[in-house]
Design a protein around this motif. Sequence first.
Motif, PDB file in Angstrom:
ATOM      1  N   PRO A   3       0.222   7.635   0.620  1.00  0.00           N
ATOM      2  CA  PRO A   3      -0.669   8.560  -0.059  1.00  0.00           C
ATOM      3  C   PRO A   3       0.074   9.833  -0.449  1.00  0.00           C
ATOM      4  CG  PRO A   3      -1.047   8.595   2.308  1.00  0.00           C
ATOM      5  CD  PRO A   3      -0.105   7.470   2.039  1.00  0.00           C
TER       6      PRO A   3
ATOM      7  N   ASP B  71      -3.622  10.606  10.496  1.00  0.00           N
ATOM      8  CA  ASP B  71      -3.240  10.151   9.164  1.00  0.00           C
ATOM      9  C   ASP B  71      -1.845   9.543   9.197  1.00  0.00           C
ATOM     10  OD1 ASP B  71      -5.537  11.144   7.716  1.00  0.00           O
ATOM     11  OD2 ASP B  71      -4.718  13.160   7.943  1.00  0.00           O
TER      12      ASP B  71
ATOM     13  N   ASP C 128       0.846  -1.188   0.000  1.00  0.00           N
ATOM     14  CA  ASP C 128       0.000   0.000   0.000  1.00  0.00           C
ATOM     15  C   ASP C 128       0.883   1.240   0.000  1.00  0.00           C
ATOM     16  OD1 ASP C 128      -2.791   1.107   2.077  1.00  0.00           O
ATOM     17  OD2 ASP C 128      -2.024   1.824   0.174  1.00  0.00           O
TER      18      ASP C 128
ATOM     19  N   ARG D 292      -3.413   3.925   7.238  1.00  0.00           N
ATOM     20  CA  ARG D 292      -4.225   3.716   6.038  1.00  0.00           C
ATOM     21  C   ARG D 292      -5.596   3.154   6.427  1.00  0.00           C
ATOM     22  NH1 ARG D 292       1.063   1.977   4.625  1.00  0.00           N
ATOM     23  NH2 ARG D 292       2.027   3.378   3.114  1.00  0.00           N
TER      24      ARG D 292
END
Length: 277
Positions: free
Chosen positions: A16, A218, A13, A238
Amino acid sequence: MAVASVARLREADPMPIQSRPMVAIDNITMSFGDFTAVRDVDVQVGDGEFLAIVGPTGCGKSTILNAVAGLLTPSAGSIRIDDKPVNGVQESVGYLFQQDALLPWKTALQNVELGLRFRGMAQAEREEKARAWLTKVGLAGFEHRYPHQLSGGQRKRVQMAQALIVEPKVILMDEPFSALDIHTRHLMQNELLRLWQEDRRAVMLITHDLEEAIALGDRVVVLSSGPSSRVVESFPVRLERPRNVAEIKLDQRFTDLYRDIWACLRGEVEKSYARQD
């Protein structure tokens, strides 16, 4: 530390995309005489990012927060908010303290409007905004109550309204919910997330509660034990938003992340306790 587990998470993953930095802490060192609280700390907080910082007692978490607020001056390094150097107390910052910071001789309405009053806003306009914010935090009808007439959760709602009404670019939080019972704490954490979602600001939260850090943040930054504390690791969170802080803890990803961060944090906590013996 569960390095393999963290590596698998990051490979599976990707990070971001981060927004532009709203807070840039560039290699700051905070010394007081011969004592160095933090050394070469380098942290950036994106615009709209919710950053949680954890670390052992005495590692300098509050010192970093106070430096961002302009209450303390770094011995070395620099801090910028929205690309402007921090020199002195910052009007662009809202601060939620651990203890009640309400003036006991002022009503809820008067406490909420205080920041606008200092900025020179006309009385009618600031009262209108303060009433709107008290409604937003669920305290319509409590405008004329004094702090001693409010519950702990209600006082914390007044504090949130007081900090957010000035539309700060950065919100600093120093364990704001630690004095509340667990049920009230969950309610206030969800309330904070609801308000933050409406108009995302950069947030820096320091906490001893790793569950709180993951549920709200976050990203979670781990500091080493002090003195001369430093950044050990940064963990992306996440988990989808919006979140319910009680329900999100049942997510297996929450459990896995908690285990990985605690594997990193535990060694620093043990060092801190060893130094106290």
